[in-house]
Design an enzyme around this catalytic site. Structure first.
Site, PDB file in Angstrom:
ATOM      1  N   SER A 260     -63.372 -21.672  19.114  1.00  0.00           N
ATOM      2  CA  SER A 260     -62.231 -22.552  19.336  1.00  0.00           C
ATOM      3  C   SER A 260     -62.375 -23.268  20.668  1.00  0.00           C
ATOM      4  CB  SER A 260     -60.938 -21.739  19.337  1.00  0.00           C
ATOM      5  OG  SER A 260     -60.847 -21.002  20.540  1.00  0.00           O
ATOM      6  N   LYS A 261     -61.554 -24.270  20.820  1.00  0.00           N
ATOM      7  CA  LYS A 261     -61.533 -25.051  22.051  1.00  0.00           C
ATOM      8  C   LYS A 261     -61.347 -24.146  23.262  1.00  0.00           C
ATOM      9  CE  LYS A 261     -58.144 -27.749  23.797  1.00  0.00           C
ATOM     10  NZ  LYS A 261     -56.968 -28.626  23.723  1.00  0.00           N
ATOM     11  N   ARG A 262     -60.493 -23.153  23.099  1.00  0.00           N
ATOM     12  CA  ARG A 262     -60.200 -22.227  24.198  1.00  0.00           C
ATOM     13  C   ARG A 262     -61.443 -21.456  24.647  1.00  0.00           C
ATOM     14  NH1 ARG A 262     -54.650 -22.080  24.483  1.00  0.00           N
ATOM     15  NH2 ARG A 262     -54.550 -20.602  26.200  1.00  0.00           N
TER      16      ARG A 262
END
Length: 509
Positions: A260-262
């Site tokens: 994910s982006k995180r």
RNA sequence: GGAGCGUUCGUCUAACGGUUAGGACGCCAGGUUUUCAUCCUGGUAAUACGGGUUCGAUUCCCGUACGCUCUACCA
């Protein structure tokens, strides 16, 4: 049955395109081109609440950067348009109506609150055969009640009526036969209260209308595949259905789960293909492009995540990927993303690329640093000199800025402790010799000649070359790095060399 | 909870049912580079577990474990 291969990438415009998305594009593209087919971009913007301005443009830009240009798209148009589902809204209703007429779908009048309450009340609630008669729909209500509700424009959705006790199976190109028990499948919403189709209806209708022959998507879609198979059966016939391929996921490097982006933010690497500016949060998320990846490398490394041709080859051009691509060599399992290997791919591509091409890519980074390039040919030459020590495009700044301007930071600490008057004397004379050459019209000299002359002078001063080489390097570039000392002198020329010697001599005195 | 999918070095992966289980990244050591990087040489490290089938299982079957995905009027 030998219809032309047509595939589509169908993202929803909700944000930046991440690795998994681009890889799905890539596999679509490679498959299409390998089979001399067509690659279509379709924008799935049926959810008005999640629409993000700029996201569609971003997708087109990303595809362009990667060189994965669609044959048909909202931008390019094509014979099966429009290519935005929001603009196809009117098409979907007739298919929903057809399903109702056939008894394969029904109206449901439950409000979101009704559903919420039911979910709280019934553990593991599923809107399916177990509970559909407890709900407010055209199966549970009388015909009169339903007609009345419809006449009054009561908000409603259309749901698929999943049959009981059937086995639905599909032949996934990557996974083989996958089967589902319809008793475990719920009555998905097909048409929303706002008249927009859900993904389930839209994907089937559009794939049919657009004559898609092979449908690739992420593995996360597998659980809803039985709904799509059922819709194909009811609407167009199973023999018309495209071949499905559910691609493995790209996983986070540490632990498990979808990347994910995180994860990128947490671990310090990009996840999106290009910088994504989110207008809702007013923040920009870094992309591979801006981090200094070249598109050839980006595409190459993505291709190797879940596919290989069975040989040891790892560096592929897009043409080679197209030629070698085959779905039966795509992996079933997810692949953890390794940023170190990603950088290695980029380094390999930088080494292999033409200097001229690299110069054009690197130029913006120099501009951003405020380093002026007066001579394009000089930049190209410098790039050839330092490219094998660069992995990312910005590395060219640290590896070569001293070719364009004198270093401001000189690592005198590394030479000061062993510095003495004899060395000062040596460099003073070296500068003087260079100066006299300039006066006789010499601008620069070949590195080997410079080195020979340097060593002669070292011998004359009864010093050892080893004591002088490092100080000289530091004078020229500022630190312990860079190409051969005399190659640098040759390139920056005698006048600049003298200036740098004198500047450092000042610092050391 | 349920359903589906998956599982070879730390990571990406190769291996008609027969290999000392191969390659790449990373890491470590040595060499080259009078710097750093590149480059070269070598090293490190894996078939989740248990049952079958078989003369022989990484490979085929079953089970277990673990993981993931889905379980929205989101895709």
């Amino acid at each position: 049955m030998d219809a032309k291969v047509r595939v589509r990438f169908a993202p929803s415009p909700t944000g930046g395109l991440h690795l998994g998305g681009v890889r799905t594009v890539l596999f679509n593209y490679l498959f299409a081109k390998h089979n001399n087919g067509e690659f279509i971009l379709r924008i799935e913007d049926t959810d008005q609440t999640r629409f993000v301005p700029g996201a569609e443009q971003y997708i087109q830009d990303t595809l362009a950067w990667c060189g994965l240009t669609p044959d048909e798209s909202p931008l390019h148009g094509g014979p099966y348009g429009p290519y935005r589902q929001s603009e196809r809204k009117a098409m979907y209703k007739q298919y929903a109506d057809k399903l109702i007429a056939q008894g394969n779908a029904y109206y449901a009048f439950d409000t979101p609150e009704d559903l919420d309450n039911k979910r709280k009340e019934v553990p593991n609630f599923q809107y399916s055969r177990a509970h559909r008669m407890d709900m407010k729909n055209s199966l549970s209500l009388s015909k009169e009640e339903v007609d009345e509700l419809l006449k009054n424009n009561t908000p409603h959705v259309i749901r698929i009526k999943v049959p009981e006790n059937e086995e639905v199976s599909l032949e996934d190109v990557i996974r083989g036969q996958v089967s589902f028990d319809t008793n475990m499948v719920d009555d998905k919403v097909l048409l929303k209260a706002d008249g927009m189709p859900t993904y389930h209806l839209a994907v089937v209708v559009d794939d049919h209308l657009m004559k898609i022959t092979h449908a690739f998507r992420g593995e996360e879609w597998l659980p809803s595949a039985p709904v799509h198979v059922l819709l194909w059966k009811y609407l167009f016939g199973l023999e018309q259905m495209p071949k499905w391929a559910h691609l493995p996921l790209i996983l986070k490097p540490d632990g498990n789960g979808k990347l994910s982006k995180r994860d990128g933010e947490r671990l310090g690497f990009p996840v999106f293909a290009m910088d994504w500016f989110d207008p809702n949060t007013n923040t920009t998320t870094i992309g591979f492009k801006e981090r200094g990846f070249v598109p050839e490398a980006f595409v190459n490394l993505l291709a190797m995540l879940g596919w290989n041709d069975g040989t040891d080859k790892e560096i592929y051009t897009i043409e080679e990927l197209i030629a070698g691509f085959s779905l039966d060599r795509v992996h079933k399992g997810g692949a953890k993303f390794d940023y170190e290997k990603a950088k290695w791919f980029n380094g390999e591509w930088i080494k292999k690329m033409e200097n001229e091409k690299l110069a054009a890519l690197v130029q913006p980074y120099f501009d951003k640093e405020g380093i002026e390039i007066h001579d394009k040919a000089y930049l190209v030459k410098v790039i050839g000199l330092v490219k094998e020590r660069c992995q990312l495009l910005p590395d060219f700044i640290t590896q070569s800025s001293f070719y364009f301007k004198a270093p401001t930071q000189i690592d005198t600490a590394s030479v000061a402790p062993k510095w003495d008057a004899k060395k000062t004397e040596f460099f003073t004379e070296l500068a003087a010799i260079y100066n006299s050459k300039i006066e006789s019209g010499v601008i620069t000299a070949p590195a080997i000649d410079l080195e020979a002359a340097f060593k002669d002078l070292v011998a004359k001063h009864e010093l050892k070359p080893g004591e002088l080489m490092l100080p000289f390097r530091i004078m020229l570039v500022g630190g312990k790095f860079g190409p051969g000392v005399f190659e640098i002198v040759e390139t920056i020329e005698l006048k600049e060399t003298i200036a740098r010697i004198q500047y450092s001599l000042q610092l050391l005195s």
